[in-house]
Design an enzyme around this catalytic site. Structure first.
Site, PDB file in Angstrom:
ATOM      1  N   SER A  20      39.007  34.944  38.297  1.00  0.00           N
ATOM      2  CA  SER A  20      40.427  34.701  37.995  1.00  0.00           C
ATOM      3  C   SER A  20      41.401  35.611  38.734  1.00  0.00           C
ATOM      4  O   SER A  20      42.615  35.428  38.614  1.00  0.00           O
ATOM      5  CB  SER A  20      40.676  34.811  36.493  1.00  0.00           C
ATOM      6  OG  SER A  20      40.344  33.603  35.865  1.00  0.00           O
ATOM      7  N   LYS A  23      44.186  34.067  40.694  1.00  0.00           N
ATOM      8  CA  LYS A  23      45.522  33.754  40.178  1.00  0.00           C
ATOM      9  C   LYS A  23      46.597  34.718  40.688  1.00  0.00           C
ATOM     10  O   LYS A  23      47.787  34.452  40.508  1.00  0.00           O
ATOM     11  CB  LYS A  23      45.503  33.723  38.649  1.00  0.00           C
ATOM     12  CG  LYS A  23      44.607  32.616  38.093  1.00  0.00           C
ATOM     13  CD  LYS A  23      44.625  32.568  36.570  1.00  0.00           C
ATOM     14  CE  LYS A  23      43.722  31.480  36.035  1.00  0.00           C
ATOM     15  NZ  LYS A  23      42.381  31.937  35.695  1.00  0.00           N
ATOM     16  N   SER A  80      45.382  34.428  31.413  1.00  0.00           N
ATOM     17  CA  SER A  80      44.543  33.902  32.503  1.00  0.00           C
ATOM     18  C   SER A  80      44.285  32.402  32.368  1.00  0.00           C
ATOM     19  O   SER A  80      43.188  31.904  32.620  1.00  0.00           O
ATOM     20  CB  SER A  80      43.202  34.659  32.556  1.00  0.00           C
ATOM     21  OG  SER A  80      42.577  34.453  33.798  1.00  0.00           O
TER      22      SER A  80
END
Length: 221
Positions: A20, A23, A80
């Site tokens: 993640s 991101k 997230s």
């Protein structure tokens, strides 16, 4: 952040799955669009069936549900949220596939040689990788937009307040709560990528960025 000088380096060019931490680039493109006026904080973003189907870390958006850009960004930065990431990708580029092209164009623009993105979330897929060096540069770029740490630096928050679907967001980055000066930036975890963290802290006017890939545990030693 200000000079880009490397203070410590170990295997920083090794290509690894970023989970993640992907991101960071998604948030960078959102912040750029806001800065350039292509997006407004209070604009309502409608969730597609595809975005709602993401799974993993999410804010449980339903197909057709609308949230403002500001709410979506809170979901991404604090929780997230994969569903919010894809909803924003579709808004900015028409589809996640087209958004990924923008992500990789930005990688080239930043002069990064060891990063390739295949989605906006970091969910496991082939040929999706980055390095500690490249992720630090992306973080440096994102931190030019100082507003971002108002989101990434928040330990907890709520979405859908005033409804029966009130949703509690807790920051996946525990350092935000327990380490003085830390106000971001993004964690990542998959069974393949292990524990990943891009952290940033400011102290006495100096902001630093630290990136870790592939830690076997989230515990400090």
């Amino acid at each position: 952040r200000d000079t880009g000088k490397g203070l410590y380096d170990k295997n920083s060019k090794e290509q690894l799955p970023p989970a993640s931490m992907t991101k960071i680039m998604t948030m960078l493109l959102i912040m750029e669009a806001l800065d350039e006026g292509r997006l407004k904080w209070d604009e309502k973003i409608r969730t597609s069936e595809y975005a709602a189907s993401m799974g993993g870390s999410q804010i449980f958006l339903e197909p057709g549900e609308e949230m403002t850009v500001e709410e979506m960004l809170r979901g991404i930065a604090i929780g997230s949220a994969n569903d919010a990431s894809v909803a924003m990708a579709e808004r900015l580029a028409g589809s996640e596939e087209e958004f990924v092209k923008l992500m990789n164009e930005k990688v080239k623009e930043l002069g990064l040689k060891d990063t390739a993105f295949r989605n906006s979330t970091g969910l496991p897929t082939d040929n999706h990788y980055s390095t500690a060096h490249d992720m630090a540069v992306m973080a440096k770029e994102l931190l030019k937009y100082e507003t971002i740490t108002k989101f990434t630096g928040k330990y907890e928050d709520y979405l859908r307040e005033g409804s029966d679907k009130k949703f509690w967001l807790v920051n996946t980055n525990r350092l935000v709560r327990f380490y003085p000066g830390v106000d971001g930036l993004k964690t990542g975890f998959t069974s393949e990528a292990k524990y990943c963290l891009t952290a940033t802290a400011e102290k006495e006017g100096m902001r630093v960025i630290a990136v870790v890939f592939g830690a076997p545990t989230s515990k400090s030693r």
